[in-house]
Design a protein around this motif. Structure first.
Motif, PDB file in Angstrom:
ATOM      1  N   ARG A  10      60.130  31.793  20.448  1.00 54.74           N
ATOM      2  CA  ARG A  10      60.502  32.517  19.232  1.00 54.74           C
ATOM      3  C   ARG A  10      59.253  32.980  18.490  1.00 54.74           C
ATOM      4  O   ARG A  10      59.189  34.102  17.991  1.00 54.74           O
ATOM      5  N   ALA A  11      58.234  32.124  18.409  1.00 54.73           N
ATOM      6  CA  ALA A  11      56.996  32.477  17.729  1.00 54.73           C
ATOM      7  C   ALA A  11      56.328  33.683  18.393  1.00 54.73           C
ATOM      8  O   ALA A  11      55.836  34.582  17.712  1.00 54.73           O
ATOM      9  N   VAL A  12      56.331  33.717  19.708  1.00 60.14           N
ATOM     10  CA  VAL A  12      55.740  34.860  20.435  1.00 60.14           C
ATOM     11  C   VAL A  12      56.510  36.143  20.112  1.00 60.14           C
ATOM     12  O   VAL A  12      55.913  37.192  19.891  1.00 60.14           O
ATOM     13  N   ILE A  13      57.827  36.041  20.035  1.00 59.76           N
ATOM     14  CA  ILE A  13      58.653  37.217  19.730  1.00 59.76           C
ATOM     15  C   ILE A  13      58.443  37.677  18.288  1.00 59.76           C
ATOM     16  O   ILE A  13      58.338  38.873  18.017  1.00 59.76           O
ATOM     17  N   TYR A  14      58.357  36.744  17.347  1.00 60.54           N
ATOM     18  CA  TYR A  14      58.211  37.081  15.930  1.00 60.54           C
ATOM     19  C   TYR A  14      56.788  37.493  15.557  1.00 60.54           C
ATOM     20  O   TYR A  14      56.585  38.206  14.575  1.00 60.54           O
ATOM     21  N   ALA A  15      55.790  37.010  16.277  1.00 63.95           N
ATOM     22  CA  ALA A  15      54.371  37.193  15.915  1.00 63.95           C
ATOM     23  C   ALA A  15      53.985  38.621  15.554  1.00 63.95           C
ATOM     24  O   ALA A  15      53.271  38.823  14.565  1.00 63.95           O
ATOM     25  N   PRO A  16      54.431  39.651  16.295  1.00 60.15           N
ATOM     26  CA  PRO A  16      54.008  41.007  15.931  1.00 60.15           C
ATOM     27  C   PRO A  16      54.489  41.469  14.553  1.00 60.15           C
ATOM     28  O   PRO A  16      53.955  42.427  14.004  1.00 60.15           O
ATOM     29  N   PHE A  17      55.456  40.781  13.986  1.00 59.14           N
ATOM     30  CA  PHE A  17      56.000  41.174  12.689  1.00 59.14           C
ATOM     31  C   PHE A  17      55.289  40.501  11.518  1.00 59.14           C
ATOM     32  O   PHE A  17      55.574  40.802  10.360  1.00 59.14           O
ATOM     33  N   PHE A  18      54.359  39.595  11.804  1.00 58.58           N
ATOM     34  CA  PHE A  18      53.587  38.897  10.782  1.00 58.58           C
ATOM     35  C   PHE A  18      52.219  39.555  10.624  1.00 58.58           C
ATOM     36  O   PHE A  18      51.715  40.198  11.543  1.00 58.58           O
ATOM     37  N   GLY A  19      51.594  39.357   9.452  1.00 60.20           N
ATOM     38  CA  GLY A  19      50.226  39.822   9.248  1.00 60.20           C
ATOM     39  C   GLY A  19      49.285  39.136  10.223  1.00 60.20           C
ATOM     40  O   GLY A  19      48.361  39.734  10.751  1.00 60.20           O
ATOM     41  N   LYS A  20      49.553  37.844  10.469  1.00 59.24           N
ATOM     42  CA  LYS A  20      48.801  37.055  11.449  1.00 59.24           C
ATOM     43  C   LYS A  20      49.704  35.902  11.866  1.00 59.24           C
ATOM     44  O   LYS A  20      50.411  35.331  11.037  1.00 59.24           O
ATOM     45  N   PHE A  21      49.678  35.571  13.137  1.00 62.55           N
ATOM     46  CA  PHE A  21      50.425  34.421  13.627  1.00 62.55           C
ATOM     47  C   PHE A  21      49.570  33.749  14.691  1.00 62.55           C
ATOM     48  O   PHE A  21      49.500  34.200  15.826  1.00 62.55           O
ATOM     49  N   GLY A  22      48.868  32.678  14.288  1.00 62.45           N
ATOM     50  CA  GLY A  22      47.973  31.983  15.204  1.00 62.45           C
ATOM     51  C   GLY A  22      48.738  31.148  16.217  1.00 62.45           C
ATOM     52  O   GLY A  22      49.839  30.677  15.958  1.00 62.45           O
ATOM     53  N   PHE A  23      48.141  30.975  17.370  1.00 61.33           N
ATOM     54  CA  PHE A  23      48.761  30.166  18.420  1.00 61.33           C
ATOM     55  C   PHE A  23      47.889  28.947  18.682  1.00 61.33           C
ATOM     56  O   PHE A  23      46.684  29.001  18.470  1.00 61.33           O
ATOM     57  N   PRO A  24      48.430  27.838  19.065  1.00 64.39           N
ATOM     58  CA  PRO A  24      49.810  27.580  19.449  1.00 64.39           C
ATOM     59  C   PRO A  24      50.667  27.104  18.277  1.00 64.39           C
ATOM     60  O   PRO A  24      50.925  25.919  18.120  1.00 64.39           O
ATOM     61  N   SER A  25      51.091  28.012  17.422  1.00 66.29           N
ATOM     62  CA  SER A  25      52.022  27.683  16.346  1.00 66.29           C
ATOM     63  C   SER A  25      53.433  27.873  16.854  1.00 66.29           C
ATOM     64  O   SER A  25      53.656  28.599  17.819  1.00 66.29           O
ATOM     65  N   TYR A  26      54.395  27.223  16.205  1.00 67.52           N
ATOM     66  CA  TYR A  26      55.782  27.474  16.585  1.00 67.52           C
ATOM     67  C   TYR A  26      56.662  27.569  15.355  1.00 67.52           C
ATOM     68  O   TYR A  26      56.290  27.153  14.260  1.00 67.52           O
ATOM     69  N   LEU A  27      57.841  28.158  15.553  1.00 68.19           N
ATOM     70  CA  LEU A  27      58.741  28.498  14.465  1.00 68.19           C
ATOM     71  C   LEU A  27      60.167  28.138  14.840  1.00 68.19           C
ATOM     72  O   LEU A  27      60.713  28.697  15.794  1.00 68.19           O
TER      73      LEU A  27
END
Length: 183
Positions: A10-27
């Motif tokens: 889900r985090a990988v799918i949502y990441a492009p919609f955030f200003g920044k989404f660092g990995f390995p974060s999860y949602l």
């Protein structure tokens, strides 16, 4: 454990919609996201299900590295709101930098101006279950906020804050290396 794999996807799918989404974060499955272009999430951030996160107007939310946000948390911003690295936010917490003006009589509150005041949660803070972190709050490094506390104002590094309204009840003494009651 398998559910965390789905959260990572889900985090990988949502990441492009955030200003920044660092990995390995999860949602975990959110209930509401608004203004994610102005949300900046660091690395190794763990967000559990039922998050409600809103960014209004020109606001932003910065969640630094290694933060854990438990379930049913509501974060809302119309200005600058920062959650410092390695902080833990327990369930049912509300964090904001917005107050509503109420000066105009006979005018619905939601139609009155926002009063925006920067909110900062310092590094390595612990926010207890059910706490409300109100607009303009500035928590120093490693502050502990008790369950169901209503916090507004500035608090120094290494202190324990409890109550409604919240007050500092302990502070870490580096000389004795103990948490001591505040008089």
């Amino acid at each position: 454990m398998i559910y965390k794999i789905f959260w990572a996807i889900r985090a990988v799918i949502y990441a492009p919609f955030f200003g920044k989404f660092g990995f390995p974060s999860y949602l975990g499955r959110p209930i509401f996201l608004m203004g994610t272009r102005n949300v900046f999430i660091g690395k190794k951030v763990r967000i559990f299900p039922h998050l409600r996160m809103e960014v209004h107007r020109k606001g932003n939310i910065h969640i630094e590295d290694d933060v854990v946000i438990s379930q049913n948390v509501h974060i809302t911003s119309a200005g600058n709101l920062t959650i410092g690295k390695s902080s833990l936010i327990l369930a049912n917490v509300f964090i904001t930098n917005i107050d509503h003006d109420y000066q105009e009589l006979n005018q619905h509150i939601v139609k009155q101006e926002y009063l925006v005041n920067e909110t900062i949660i310092g590094e390595n803070c612990y926010i207890g279950m059910g706490a409300a972190i109100m607009a303009g709050t500035k928590l120093g490094k490693q502050c502990i906020v008790g369950a169901n506390s209503v916090v507004k104002g500035a608090f120094p590094d290494y202190c324990v804050i409890v109550g409604a309204p919240a007050k500092m009840v302990k502070k870490y003494n580096f000389e004795t290396q103990k948490w001591e009651k505040v008089k």
